[in-house]
Design a protein around this motif. Structure first.
Motif, short mmCIF file in Angstrom:
data_model
loop_
_atom_site.label_atom_id
_atom_site.label_comp_id
_atom_site.label_asym_id
_atom_site.label_seq_id
_atom_site.Cartn_x
_atom_site.Cartn_y
_atom_site.Cartn_z
N UNK A 29 0.65 -1.19 -0.09
CA UNK A 29 -0.17 -0.04 0.09
C UNK A 29 0.83 1.23 0.08
N UNK A 30 0.73 2.01 -0.90
CA UNK A 30 1.21 3.38 -0.79
C UNK A 30 0.26 4.54 -0.55
N UNK A 31 0.85 5.63 0.16
CA UNK A 31 -0.04 6.73 0.37
C UNK A 31 0.89 7.94 0.38
N UNK A 32 0.07 8.98 0.04
CA UNK A 32 0.68 10.36 -0.11
C UNK A 32 -0.58 11.54 -0.35
N UNK A 33 0.02 12.64 -0.60
CA UNK A 33 -0.75 13.83 -0.83
C UNK A 33 -1.93 13.39 -1.83
N UNK A 34 -1.33 12.68 -2.73
CA UNK A 34 -2.02 12.49 -4.09
C UNK A 34 -3.21 11.24 -3.96
N UNK A 35 -3.16 10.62 -2.74
CA UNK A 35 -3.94 9.46 -2.42
C UNK A 35 -3.39 8.19 -1.95
N UNK A 36 -4.04 7.41 -1.95
CA UNK A 36 -3.55 5.97 -1.52
C UNK A 36 -4.02 4.80 -2.81
N UNK A 37 -2.87 4.07 -2.92
CA UNK A 37 -3.20 2.80 -3.83
C UNK A 37 -2.85 1.47 -3.15
N UNK A 83 -0.73 -18.06 -14.15
CA UNK A 83 -0.61 -16.54 -14.20
C UNK A 83 -0.83 -15.81 -12.90
N UNK A 84 -0.04 -14.64 -12.67
CA UNK A 84 -0.46 -13.64 -11.62
C UNK A 84 -1.80 -12.80 -11.80
N UNK A 85 -2.57 -12.74 -10.79
CA UNK A 85 -3.64 -11.67 -10.72
C UNK A 85 -3.08 -10.53 -10.02
N UNK A 86 -3.07 -9.47 -10.51
CA UNK A 86 -2.87 -8.03 -9.91
C UNK A 86 -4.07 -7.31 -9.76
N UNK A 87 -4.51 -7.29 -8.48
CA UNK A 87 -5.70 -6.35 -7.90
C UNK A 87 -5.35 -5.07 -7.63
N UNK A 88 -5.64 -4.13 -8.04
CA UNK A 88 -5.30 -2.59 -7.52
C UNK A 88 -6.45 -1.85 -7.29
N UNK A 89 -6.36 -0.76 -6.36
CA UNK A 89 -7.34 -0.05 -5.86
C UNK A 89 -6.78 1.24 -5.41
N UNK A 90 -7.34 2.22 -5.84
CA UNK A 90 -7.06 3.79 -5.23
C UNK A 90 -8.19 4.27 -4.62
N UNK A 91 -8.03 5.41 -3.92
CA UNK A 91 -9.02 5.98 -3.05
C UNK A 91 -9.50 7.28 -3.82
N UNK A 92 -9.05 7.52 -5.22
CA UNK A 92 -9.53 8.49 -5.91
C UNK A 92 -10.25 8.03 -7.19
#
Length: 84
Positions: A39-47, A57-66
């Motif tokens: 999890x990454x976080x900063x002024x521009x949001x969280x991912x 295969x690899x499943x990559x699930x990504x979510x953001x708060x913006x």
């Protein structure tokens, strides 16, 4: 926003690449790091990125708060494109 991609890149390599990519392309910080997620976080949001291996295969699930059009979402989508 939520995204899902499949790749041949091993899960641990996806997380390593995410660390390198976000460090080089943004000012977000690692907020949490686990064996299958980061999890990454900063002024521009969280991912948040989760990975798992299924059927060769690899499943990559990504979510953001913006919504689309704001920095963290755009950065996350650009990172996912690098896995193709």
């Amino acid at each position: 926003m939520r995204y899902h991609v499949m790749t041949e890149v091993p899960p641990e390599d996806v997380l390593d690449r995410a660390l390198e990519w976000f460090k080089a392309n943004s000012r977000v910080e690692v907020e949490a790091l686990g064996p299958d997620s980061i999890r990454f976080s900063g002024e521009i949001g969280t991912a948040e990125i989760h990975v798992d291996r299924h059927h060769g295969h690899t499943n990559v699930h990504a979510s953001t708060d913006r919504p689309v059009g704001l920095d963290i979402t755009d950065l996350t989508k650009r990172f996912l494109y690098t896995l193709g």
